[in-house]
Design a protein around this motif. Structure first.
Motif, PDB file in Angstrom:
ATOM      1  N   LEU A 271      47.113  12.145 -98.513  1.00  0.00           N
ATOM      2  CA  LEU A 271      46.720  12.594 -97.191  1.00  0.00           C
ATOM      3  C   LEU A 271      47.020  11.500 -96.163  1.00  0.00           C
ATOM      4  CD1 LEU A 271      43.218  14.162 -98.010  1.00  0.00           C
ATOM      5  CD2 LEU A 271      45.426  15.319 -97.873  1.00  0.00           C
ATOM      6  N   PRO A 272      47.203  11.864 -94.903  1.00  0.00           N
ATOM      7  CA  PRO A 272      47.399  10.840 -93.877  1.00  0.00           C
ATOM      8  C   PRO A 272      46.124  10.031 -93.666  1.00  0.00           C
ATOM      9  CG  PRO A 272      47.193  13.011 -92.867  1.00  0.00           C
ATOM     10  CD  PRO A 272      47.280  13.239 -94.348  1.00  0.00           C
ATOM     11  N   GLN A 273      46.302   8.818 -93.215  1.00  0.00           N
ATOM     12  CA  GLN A 273      45.156   7.954 -92.977  1.00  0.00           C
ATOM     13  C   GLN A 273      44.327   8.480 -91.808  1.00  0.00           C
ATOM     14  OE1 GLN A 273      44.163   5.423 -94.822  1.00  0.00           O
ATOM     15  NE2 GLN A 273      45.907   5.600 -96.217  1.00  0.00           N
ATOM     16  N   VAL A 274      43.058   8.666 -92.044  1.00  0.00           N
ATOM     17  CA  VAL A 274      42.129   9.120 -91.006  1.00  0.00           C
ATOM     18  C   VAL A 274      40.960   8.148 -90.958  1.00  0.00           C
ATOM     19  CG1 VAL A 274      42.765  11.553 -91.173  1.00  0.00           C
ATOM     20  CG2 VAL A 274      40.976  10.660 -92.654  1.00  0.00           C
ATOM     21  N   GLU A 275      40.343   8.077 -89.811  1.00  0.00           N
ATOM     22  CA  GLU A 275      39.197   7.193 -89.629  1.00  0.00           C
ATOM     23  C   GLU A 275      37.923   7.945 -89.996  1.00  0.00           C
ATOM     24  OE1 GLU A 275      39.132   5.664 -85.725  1.00  0.00           O
ATOM     25  OE2 GLU A 275      41.011   4.517 -85.923  1.00  0.00           O
ATOM     26  N   VAL A 276      37.240   7.418 -90.989  1.00  0.00           N
ATOM     27  CA  VAL A 276      35.986   8.009 -91.459  1.00  0.00           C
ATOM     28  C   VAL A 276      34.920   6.925 -91.399  1.00  0.00           C
ATOM     29  CG1 VAL A 276      34.801   9.147 -93.366  1.00  0.00           C
ATOM     30  CG2 VAL A 276      37.224   9.600 -92.964  1.00  0.00           C
ATOM     31  N   ALA A 277      33.873   7.190 -90.665  1.00  0.00           N
ATOM     32  CA  ALA A 277      32.789   6.218 -90.539  1.00  0.00           C
ATOM     33  C   ALA A 277      31.917   6.243 -91.789  1.00  0.00           C
ATOM     34  CB  ALA A 277      31.947   6.513 -89.295  1.00  0.00           C
ATOM     35  N   ASN A 278      31.265   5.144 -92.028  1.00  0.00           N
ATOM     36  CA  ASN A 278      30.354   5.035 -93.166  1.00  0.00           C
ATOM     37  C   ASN A 278      29.029   5.693 -92.804  1.00  0.00           C
ATOM     38  OD1 ASN A 278      28.775   4.317 -95.315  1.00  0.00           O
ATOM     39  ND2 ASN A 278      29.030   2.125 -95.076  1.00  0.00           N
ATOM     40  N   TRP A 279      28.696   6.771 -93.500  1.00  0.00           N
ATOM     41  CA  TRP A 279      27.456   7.482 -93.154  1.00  0.00           C
ATOM     42  C   TRP A 279      26.215   6.726 -93.626  1.00  0.00           C
ATOM     43  CZ3 TRP A 279      31.406   9.514 -96.111  1.00  0.00           C
ATOM     44  CH2 TRP A 279      31.227   9.549 -97.487  1.00  0.00           C
ATOM     45  N   HIS A 280      26.392   5.639 -94.377  1.00  0.00           N
ATOM     46  CA  HIS A 280      25.264   4.789 -94.718  1.00  0.00           C
ATOM     47  C   HIS A 280      25.026   3.713 -93.664  1.00  0.00           C
ATOM     48  CE1 HIS A 280      24.686   6.705 -98.492  1.00  0.00           C
ATOM     49  NE2 HIS A 280      25.820   6.290 -99.016  1.00  0.00           N
ATOM     50  N   GLY A 281      25.946   3.615 -92.683  1.00  0.00           N
ATOM     51  CA  GLY A 281      25.809   2.608 -91.645  1.00  0.00           C
ATOM     52  C   GLY A 281      26.884   1.551 -91.749  1.00  0.00           C
ATOM     53  N   GLY A 282      27.456   1.148 -90.602  1.00  0.00           N
ATOM     54  CA  GLY A 282      28.496   0.133 -90.589  1.00  0.00           C
ATOM     55  C   GLY A 282      29.880   0.738 -90.704  1.00  0.00           C
ATOM     56  N   ASP A 283      30.884  -0.125 -90.761  1.00  0.00           N
ATOM     57  CA  ASP A 283      32.265   0.316 -90.875  1.00  0.00           C
ATOM     58  C   ASP A 283      32.578   0.663 -92.316  1.00  0.00           C
ATOM     59  OD1 ASP A 283      32.592  -0.125 -88.199  1.00  0.00           O
ATOM     60  OD2 ASP A 283      33.301  -2.178 -88.470  1.00  0.00           O
ATOM     61  N   LEU A 284      33.589   1.519 -92.478  1.00  0.00           N
ATOM     62  CA  LEU A 284      33.957   1.947 -93.821  1.00  0.00           C
ATOM     63  C   LEU A 284      34.573   0.806 -94.602  1.00  0.00           C
ATOM     64  CD1 LEU A 284      34.290   4.143 -95.939  1.00  0.00           C
ATOM     65  CD2 LEU A 284      36.457   4.757 -94.892  1.00  0.00           C
ATOM     66  N   LEU A 285      35.546   0.146 -94.017  1.00  0.00           N
ATOM     67  CA  LEU A 285      36.221  -0.963 -94.687  1.00  0.00           C
ATOM     68  C   LEU A 285      35.794  -2.247 -93.996  1.00  0.00           C
ATOM     69  CD1 LEU A 285      39.773   0.605 -95.081  1.00  0.00           C
ATOM     70  CD2 LEU A 285      37.932   0.524 -96.755  1.00  0.00           C
ATOM     71  N   ASP A 286      34.705  -2.803 -94.437  1.00  0.00           N
ATOM     72  CA  ASP A 286      34.145  -4.004 -93.832  1.00  0.00           C
ATOM     73  C   ASP A 286      34.121  -5.102 -94.885  1.00  0.00           C
ATOM     74  OD1 ASP A 286      32.998  -5.783 -92.153  1.00  0.00           O
ATOM     75  OD2 ASP A 286      31.002  -4.906 -92.171  1.00  0.00           O
ATOM     76  N   PHE A 287      35.308  -5.688 -95.174  1.00  0.00           N
ATOM     77  CA  PHE A 287      35.399  -6.703 -96.193  1.00  0.00           C
ATOM     78  C   PHE A 287      35.159  -8.072 -95.564  1.00  0.00           C
ATOM     79  CE2 PHE A 287      38.218  -3.273 -97.614  1.00  0.00           C
ATOM     80  CZ  PHE A 287      37.622  -2.986 -98.831  1.00  0.00           C
ATOM     81  N   PRO A 288      34.443  -8.943 -96.260  1.00  0.00           N
ATOM     82  CA  PRO A 288      34.210 -10.277 -95.698  1.00  0.00           C
ATOM     83  C   PRO A 288      35.497 -11.077 -95.649  1.00  0.00           C
ATOM     84  CG  PRO A 288      33.416 -10.156 -97.965  1.00  0.00           C
ATOM     85  CD  PRO A 288      33.807  -8.748 -97.556  1.00  0.00           C
TER      86      PRO A 288
END
Length: 329
Positions: A271-288
């Protein structure tokens, strides 16, 4: 030509005579006195020895400062390493607790949805100005969906409007939420509603949904970009319990149960890349960010320093201005 050469020889002789006459004018005692006050080799050695002693003292003081600074830097680096190790432990503990909280939230959400299994939500039924008979309205609607006589009894445990204040007259009507006593009857109503392309009641278009928890609805809204792409590509999907978005393709079952499952789900279905927010809170891809790397502190090996001025002064061959050692007259 010969005359020019004779004149040059005569001028050189005159210059030599003038130098001899000027040196002969200086008294011998004055020359000796001047030579006596000139510095000797011993004087230069003494002078450079004092310079060396001062340099050694300064270098020793500077070396002590550098060693002290190096020790403090090493202590700071050790404290930093200890802080980073402690931070790693805290981060691992936070991640573990986050997983626990997520599992607990999913469990609570699952219990909430299981408590709503017999619930049905109806949207689009207009609100009357007077007291309305909601059970009668629902009995008529459900019997029409099941293609039964309108007066066929349907046992409802409760039926009411959504628990919020009534809106303005131009606002859409509040949803009706009811609990059907018998679960098989509720499933028959939901199956009949899914087969209908459109549902009307008293000339108004209505929609029939499964009543779900607020958290599940929020997660579904966050996954709407993905479901839109799936519908555009004619890929069938279904919602699972506890919360999951499931697609079966090439005899493989792919599901999204957590925000971290979204990248693999998109890659597997191409599938094409789409922006999906984290429904638990914060960004989806939030790597340190990666941790900075450094080299270990190393002590510099002590080297013997060299004084070029002293070496040049003590070695006549190193400096062209110094001739052989001489003695005092």
């Amino acid at each position: 030509m010969a005359a020019a050469g004779d004149r040059m020889v005569e001028s050189e002789d005159d210059l030599q005579d003038s130098r001899t006459s000027s040196l002969s004018d200086i008294p011998t005692a004055e020359v000796r006195e001047t030579l006596r006050h000139l510095p000797t080799k011993r004087d230069l050695e003494s002078l450079f020895s004092r310079f060396e002693a001062k340099f050694d003292a300064k270098f020793a003081e500077l070396g002590a400062d550098v060693r002290q600074l190096g020790g403090r830097v090493q202590d700071l680096e050790e404290d930093r390493d200890a802080s980073l190790a402690h931070l790693d432990r805290l981060q691992a503990q936070i991640n573990e607790q986050s997983r626990y909280v997520t599992d607990l939230r999913r469990s609570v959400d699952d219990l909430d949805n299981r408590g709503r299994r017999n619930n049905v939500r109806i949207r689009g039924v207009p609100e009357s100005e007077d007291t309305e008979d909601i059970p009668l309205t629902l009995r008529t609607l459900f019997n029409a969906l099941l293609e039964r006589p309108p007066d066929t009894p349907i046992l409802l445990d409760r039926a009411h409007r959504a628990l919020r204040p009534r809106g303005a007259p131009s606002a859409p009507p509040r949803d009706i939420i009811c609990r059907i006593h018998h679960f098989p009857l509720k499933e028959e109503i939901m199956q009949a509603a899914r087969k209908k392309r459109s549902i009307t009641h008293d000339g108004h278009a209505v929609e029939v949904y499964q009543d779900l928890s607020r958290f599940t609805l929020q997660a579904r809204r966050h996954l709407k970009p993905i479901t839109d792409v799936l519908r555009d590509r004619d890929i069938r999907y279904r919602w699972g319990y506890p919360f999951a978005l499931t697609v079966r393709r090439d005899n493989q079952l792919m599901s999204i149960m957590e925000p971290g499952d979204v990248p693999e789900f998109i890659r597997a279905l191409d599938l094409p890349q789409v922006e999906v927010a984290n429904w638990h809170g914060g960004d989806l891809l939030d790597f340190p960010p990666p941790k900075p790397q450094r080299q270990k502190w190393q002590a510099v090996r002590k080297q013997k320093h060299r004084h070029p001025l002293r070496d040049e002064a003590t070695d006549p061959g190193l400096h062209p201005s110094f001739g052989p050692a001489r003695q005092d007259p």
